[in-house]
Design an enzyme around this catalytic site. Structure first.
Site, PDB file in Angstrom:
ATOM      1  N   ASP A   1      40.884  12.656  33.877  1.00  0.00           N
ATOM      2  CA  ASP A   1      40.931  13.328  35.164  1.00  0.00           C
ATOM      3  C   ASP A   1      40.867  12.258  36.254  1.00  0.00           C
ATOM      4  O   ASP A   1      40.271  11.197  36.056  1.00  0.00           O
ATOM      5  CB  ASP A   1      39.748  14.290  35.267  1.00  0.00           C
ATOM      6  CG  ASP A   1      39.549  14.818  36.665  1.00  0.00           C
ATOM      7  OD1 ASP A   1      40.457  15.494  37.176  1.00  0.00           O
ATOM      8  OD2 ASP A   1      38.484  14.529  37.253  1.00  0.00           O
TER       9      ASP A   1
ATOM     10  N   ARG B   1      35.938  19.190  49.573  1.00  0.00           N
ATOM     11  CA  ARG B   1      36.186  19.104  48.134  1.00  0.00           C
ATOM     12  C   ARG B   1      36.042  20.468  47.458  1.00  0.00           C
ATOM     13  O   ARG B   1      36.867  20.864  46.632  1.00  0.00           O
ATOM     14  CB  ARG B   1      35.212  18.092  47.513  1.00  0.00           C
ATOM     15  CG  ARG B   1      35.212  18.044  45.988  1.00  0.00           C
ATOM     16  CD  ARG B   1      36.544  17.626  45.416  1.00  0.00           C
ATOM     17  NE  ARG B   1      36.429  17.385  43.978  1.00  0.00           N
ATOM     18  CZ  ARG B   1      37.454  17.268  43.167  1.00  0.00           C
ATOM     19  NH1 ARG B   1      38.701  17.366  43.621  1.00  0.00           N
ATOM     20  NH2 ARG B   1      37.277  17.042  41.882  1.00  0.00           N
TER      21      ARG B   1
ATOM     22  N   SER C   1      46.092  15.093  36.063  1.00  0.00           N
ATOM     23  CA  SER C   1      45.536  15.519  37.351  1.00  0.00           C
ATOM     24  C   SER C   1      46.247  16.727  37.930  1.00  0.00           C
ATOM     25  O   SER C   1      47.416  17.007  37.629  1.00  0.00           O
ATOM     26  CB  SER C   1      45.644  14.352  38.339  1.00  0.00           C
ATOM     27  OG  SER C   1      45.170  14.710  39.619  1.00  0.00           O
ATOM     28  N   ASN C   2      45.516  17.409  38.824  1.00  0.00           N
ATOM     29  CA  ASN C   2      46.121  18.445  39.661  1.00  0.00           C
ATOM     30  C   ASN C   2      47.074  17.851  40.685  1.00  0.00           C
ATOM     31  O   ASN C   2      47.915  18.562  41.247  1.00  0.00           O
ATOM     32  CB  ASN C   2      45.027  19.228  40.404  1.00  0.00           C
ATOM     33  CG  ASN C   2      44.426  20.348  39.566  1.00  0.00           C
ATOM     34  OD1 ASN C   2      45.060  20.875  38.658  1.00  0.00           O
ATOM     35  ND2 ASN C   2      43.202  20.724  39.888  1.00  0.00           N
TER      36      ASN C   2
END
Length: 225
Positions: free
Chosen positions: A7, A38, A115-116
């Site tokens: 991640d 966040r 990752s996003n």
């Protein structure tokens, strides 16, 4: 082939470090705004994934910044907002990241970022952090237009890596991400960077728990990779 999928936000780089840039604009409320930013960034990604209303992670990040500023009664010029979003692509890596990745690569372990974030953002971020050349691949959920923890993204990771589910390990500082990976049949390594961090009481415990990535590299070295 064993694959370690890292991640990015919260594991390789610290998104809360954006508070350093925020402090120049908002002063003492920087840490509070960074934390809310966040939280909303992740919430917006979760919600868009569930609603099947995909917009890339950069959009989620920008929308979350707008919310965090408004919730904190802070008004910024567009130029300042854009500067903050640019700073988000220049977050520094955790101190253990580069030496740990160097050790893992030396052991012959395949290391990828997962990752996003869209690939273009990951290239900028990880290039700035000095870790791009230490990774074998960048795997982004943007390629299938949904977000973690949708099982589809973990299955895509396995297929993209050329690995198998039981040979694919997600390495993350985010418990929710690890639970998503375990739900899809992957292994989970929790990087518990803070002694006060809590793991969710459901979804199964991580297979490995380490305080940082150097500890993971040392453990795998002893086990022979």
């Amino acid at each position: 082939m064993k694959t370690l999928a890292f991640d990015v936000y919260g594991t390789l780089v610290d998104p809360l470090r954006i508070s350093e840039a925020l402090r120049h604009l908002v002063g003492e409320s920087a840490a509070e705004i960074a934390s809310l930013w966040r939280a909303k960034q992740l919430e917006y990604a979760f919600r868009r994934g569930l609603m099947r209303q995909y917009a890339d992670f950069g959009r989620c990040t920008a929308d979350a910044l707008t919310f965090a500023l408004e919730a904190s009664s802070v008004s910024l010029e567009d130029a300042d907002r854009q500067w903050l979003l640019q700073c988000y692509q220049a977050l520094e890596p955790f101190a253990d990241v580069v030496p740990a990745l160097q050790s893992l690569r030396h052991q012959g372990i395949r290391c990828v970022a997962f990752s996003n974030g869209p690939v273009s953002d990951l290239e900028a971020l990880l290039g700035h952090a000095g870790v791009l050349d230490l990774l074998d691949d960048l795997v982004s959920v943007d390629e299938i237009k949904t977000f973690k923890p949708d099982p589809a993204v973990y299955n895509y990771l396995v297929a993209r890596s050329g690995s198998r589910h039981h040979d694919c390990w997600l390495v993350s500082g985010n418990a929710w991400d690890l639970i998503g990976a375990r739900n899809a049949g992957l292994n989970a390594v929790w990087v518990k960077r803070s002694e006060t961090a809590l793991y969710d009481p459901w979804g199964g415990a991580p297979d490995i728990e380490v305080p940082d990535l150097l500890a993971l590299a040392a453990q795998l070295s002893v086990q022979g990779g």
